[in-house]
Design a protein around this motif. Structure first.
Motif, PDB file in Angstrom:
ATOM      1  N   HIS A  79       0.813  -1.225   0.000  1.00  0.00           N
ATOM      2  CA  HIS A  79       0.000   0.000   0.000  1.00  0.00           C
ATOM      3  C   HIS A  79       0.847   1.277   0.000  1.00  0.00           C
ATOM      4  N   THR A  80       1.977   1.263  -0.716  1.00  0.00           N
ATOM      5  CA  THR A  80       2.802   2.467  -0.856  1.00  0.00           C
ATOM      6  C   THR A  80       2.764   2.942  -2.307  1.00  0.00           C
ATOM      7  N   ASP A  81       3.056   4.221  -2.487  1.00  0.00           N
ATOM      8  CA  ASP A  81       2.993   4.824  -3.820  1.00  0.00           C
ATOM      9  C   ASP A  81       3.963   4.173  -4.798  1.00  0.00           C
ATOM     10  N   ALA A  82       5.072   3.662  -4.294  1.00  0.00           N
ATOM     11  CA  ALA A  82       6.085   3.083  -5.180  1.00  0.00           C
ATOM     12  C   ALA A  82       5.519   1.943  -6.030  1.00  0.00           C
ATOM     13  N   LEU A  83       4.512   1.251  -5.514  1.00  0.00           N
ATOM     14  CA  LEU A  83       3.937   0.113  -6.248  1.00  0.00           C
ATOM     15  C   LEU A  83       3.267   0.548  -7.541  1.00  0.00           C
ATOM     16  N   LYS A  84       2.851   1.803  -7.603  1.00  0.00           N
ATOM     17  CA  LYS A  84       2.071   2.281  -8.750  1.00  0.00           C
ATOM     18  C   LYS A  84       2.935   2.951  -9.817  1.00  0.00           C
ATOM     19  N   VAL A  85       4.224   3.095  -9.565  1.00  0.00           N
ATOM     20  CA  VAL A  85       5.091   3.805 -10.517  1.00  0.00           C
ATOM     21  C   VAL A  85       5.356   2.895 -11.717  1.00  0.00           C
ATOM     22  N   SER A  86       4.912   3.343 -12.894  1.00  0.00           N
ATOM     23  CA  SER A  86       5.026   2.511 -14.089  1.00  0.00           C
ATOM     24  C   SER A  86       5.857   3.140 -15.196  1.00  0.00           C
ATOM     25  N   ASP A  87       6.287   4.393 -14.997  1.00  0.00           N
ATOM     26  CA  ASP A  87       6.990   5.111 -16.065  1.00  0.00           C
ATOM     27  C   ASP A  87       8.415   5.475 -15.683  1.00  0.00           C
ATOM     28  N   ARG A  88       8.928   4.881 -14.603  1.00  0.00           N
ATOM     29  CA  ARG A  88      10.280   5.193 -14.130  1.00  0.00           C
ATOM     30  C   ARG A  88      11.022   3.899 -13.835  1.00  0.00           C
ATOM     31  N   LEU A  89      12.345   3.986 -13.857  1.00  0.00           N
ATOM     32  CA  LEU A  89      13.175   2.844 -13.477  1.00  0.00           C
ATOM     33  C   LEU A  89      13.379   2.786 -11.963  1.00  0.00           C
ATOM     34  N   ILE A  90      13.508   3.962 -11.358  1.00  0.00           N
ATOM     35  CA  ILE A  90      13.868   4.080  -9.947  1.00  0.00           C
ATOM     36  C   ILE A  90      12.866   5.009  -9.280  1.00  0.00           C
ATOM     37  N   THR A  91      12.478   4.669  -8.065  1.00  0.00           N
ATOM     38  CA  THR A  91      11.579   5.550  -7.321  1.00  0.00           C
ATOM     39  C   THR A  91      11.953   5.511  -5.848  1.00  0.00           C
ATOM     40  N   VAL A  92      11.236   6.299  -5.064  1.00  0.00           N
ATOM     41  CA  VAL A  92      11.453   6.339  -3.616  1.00  0.00           C
ATOM     42  C   VAL A  92      10.458   5.407  -2.944  1.00  0.00           C
ATOM     43  N   GLY A  93      10.970   4.428  -2.216  1.00  0.00           N
ATOM     44  CA  GLY A  93      10.123   3.562  -1.416  1.00  0.00           C
ATOM     45  C   GLY A  93       9.908   4.152  -0.036  1.00  0.00           C
ATOM     46  N   ASN A  94       9.004   3.570   0.704  1.00  0.00           N
ATOM     47  CA  ASN A  94       8.647   4.109   2.014  1.00  0.00           C
ATOM     48  C   ASN A  94       8.465   2.957   2.988  1.00  0.00           C
ATOM     49  N   LYS A  95       9.343   2.886   3.979  1.00  0.00           N
ATOM     50  CA  LYS A  95       9.251   1.865   5.023  1.00  0.00           C
ATOM     51  C   LYS A  95       8.953   2.572   6.337  1.00  0.00           C
ATOM     52  N   ASP A  96       7.676   2.547   6.740  1.00  0.00           N
ATOM     53  CA  ASP A  96       7.265   3.177   8.002  1.00  0.00           C
ATOM     54  C   ASP A  96       7.717   4.632   8.086  1.00  0.00           C
ATOM     55  N   GLY A  97       7.575   5.358   6.958  1.00  0.00           N
ATOM     56  CA  GLY A  97       7.931   6.765   6.929  1.00  0.00           C
ATOM     57  C   GLY A  97       9.387   7.056   6.635  1.00  0.00           C
ATOM     58  N   THR A  98      10.211   5.995   6.502  1.00  0.00           N
ATOM     59  CA  THR A  98      11.630   6.166   6.202  1.00  0.00           C
ATOM     60  C   THR A  98      11.858   5.916   4.720  1.00  0.00           C
ATOM     61  N   PRO A  99      12.517   6.851   4.014  1.00  0.00           N
ATOM     62  CA  PRO A  99      12.678   6.679   2.570  1.00  0.00           C
ATOM     63  C   PRO A  99      13.729   5.634   2.226  1.00  0.00           C
ATOM     64  N   ARG A 100      13.511   5.008   1.099  1.00  0.00           N
ATOM     65  CA  ARG A 100      14.480   4.105   0.490  1.00  0.00           C
ATOM     66  C   ARG A 100      14.486   4.366  -1.010  1.00  0.00           C
ATOM     67  N   ILE A 101      15.511   3.919  -1.682  1.00  0.00           N
ATOM     68  CA  ILE A 101      15.560   3.997  -3.140  1.00  0.00           C
ATOM     69  C   ILE A 101      15.327   2.588  -3.665  1.00  0.00           C
ATOM     70  N   THR A 102      14.506   2.445  -4.705  1.00  0.00           N
ATOM     71  CA  THR A 102      14.160   1.094  -5.159  1.00  0.00           C
ATOM     72  C   THR A 102      13.940   1.037  -6.662  1.00  0.00           C
ATOM     73  N   PHE A 103      14.251  -0.132  -7.234  1.00  0.00           N
ATOM     74  CA  PHE A 103      13.801  -0.447  -8.580  1.00  0.00           C
ATOM     75  C   PHE A 103      12.276  -0.421  -8.588  1.00  0.00           C
TER      76      PHE A 103
END
Length: 238
Positions: A154-178
């Motif tokens: 249920h994070t926004d990163a799951l919906k990103v379809s037009d980018r290679l890399i996005t920002v993930g979210n783990k309990d409010g802490t950012p991560r970088i992810t494919f």
């Protein structure tokens, strides 16, 4: 999709089978394209694999190392996936520094770091914005919540379809992810899953019907090969 599921009798057998597959795919890539690309996963499960890879005789100048996700911490931080792989593997082999491509974590805004890394990938693979390059191997794991990389339920990163890399979210802490489409473009995706605590997540991932926003690993439906390697603890109820 070419999907394979193997339940191995022990954790050691899981690591050995993963090593066998990874070496096979890397050597095939080098034979066919004169280089191999692999994206690494974090966590404790793949560490013994990296230690075994450090003992292999590979043409290191033809191997390029990336990461599928990274915690937003400095590269020498104890939580860094880059640091873990470096200590277990990369510092022990003569791989050229230019062949190691960590995700940047030095920008004030993680979104800018994600854009920087995306530009690096496009430059490396010779792709244009909107195109998705094909890694030879992407290593993946799952959490008890069925997340993979830094693609959390249920994070926004799951919906990103037009980018290679996005920002993930783990309990409010950012991560970088494919992103999901970048992972799905790989020639081989290899999940390493260990431990009894993963049984419930796997039951939903492999169920005929379940919400992928709740169980994000269901979104990994690649064009190439998909390997699920499970130890006995994780896979005994499948």
């Amino acid at each position: 999709m070419d999907r394979h599921i193997e339940v191995l009798p022990s954790f050691d057998a899981l690591v050995d089978r993963s090593l066998e597959l990874v070496l096979d795919k890397l050597r095939d890539a080098i034979a066919q394209r004169d280089q191999a690309t692999i994206a690494l996963s974090g966590g404790s499960t793949p560490t013994p694999l990296y230690e075994k890879l450090a003992a292999q005789d590979l043409p290191w100048d033809k191997l390029h190392i990336f990461w599928g996700d990274e915690r937003y911490v400095p590269p020498d931080h104890a939580d860094s996936n880059y640091r873990m792989a470096r200590l277990a593997w990369l510092d022990k082999v003569p791989i050229p520094a230019k062949n190691v491509h960590p995700m940047p974590t030095d920008e004030d805004d993680p979104a800018i770091a994600a854009q920087k890394h995306e530009a690096e990938l496009h430059a490396f693979f010779g792709t244009k914005p909107g195109e998705f390059p094909a890694f030879d191997v992407i290593l993946l794991g799952i959490g008890d919540d069925a997340h993979t990389a830094s693609l959390f339920p249920h994070t926004d990163a799951l919906k990103v379809s037009d980018r290679l890399i996005t920002v993930g979210n783990k309990d409010g802490t950012p991560r970088i992810t494919f992103t999901v489409p970048l992972i799905n473009q790989a020639r081989t995706n290899l999940f390493m899953v260990a431990g009894d605590s993963k049984q419930e997540a796997l039951s939903h991932i492999f169920a005929p019907d379940a919400d992928p926003m709740t169980y994000p690993s269901r979104l990994i439906q690649p064009q190439g090969e998909l390997w699920w390697l499970l130890d006995h603890g994780a896979g005994k109820n499948l």
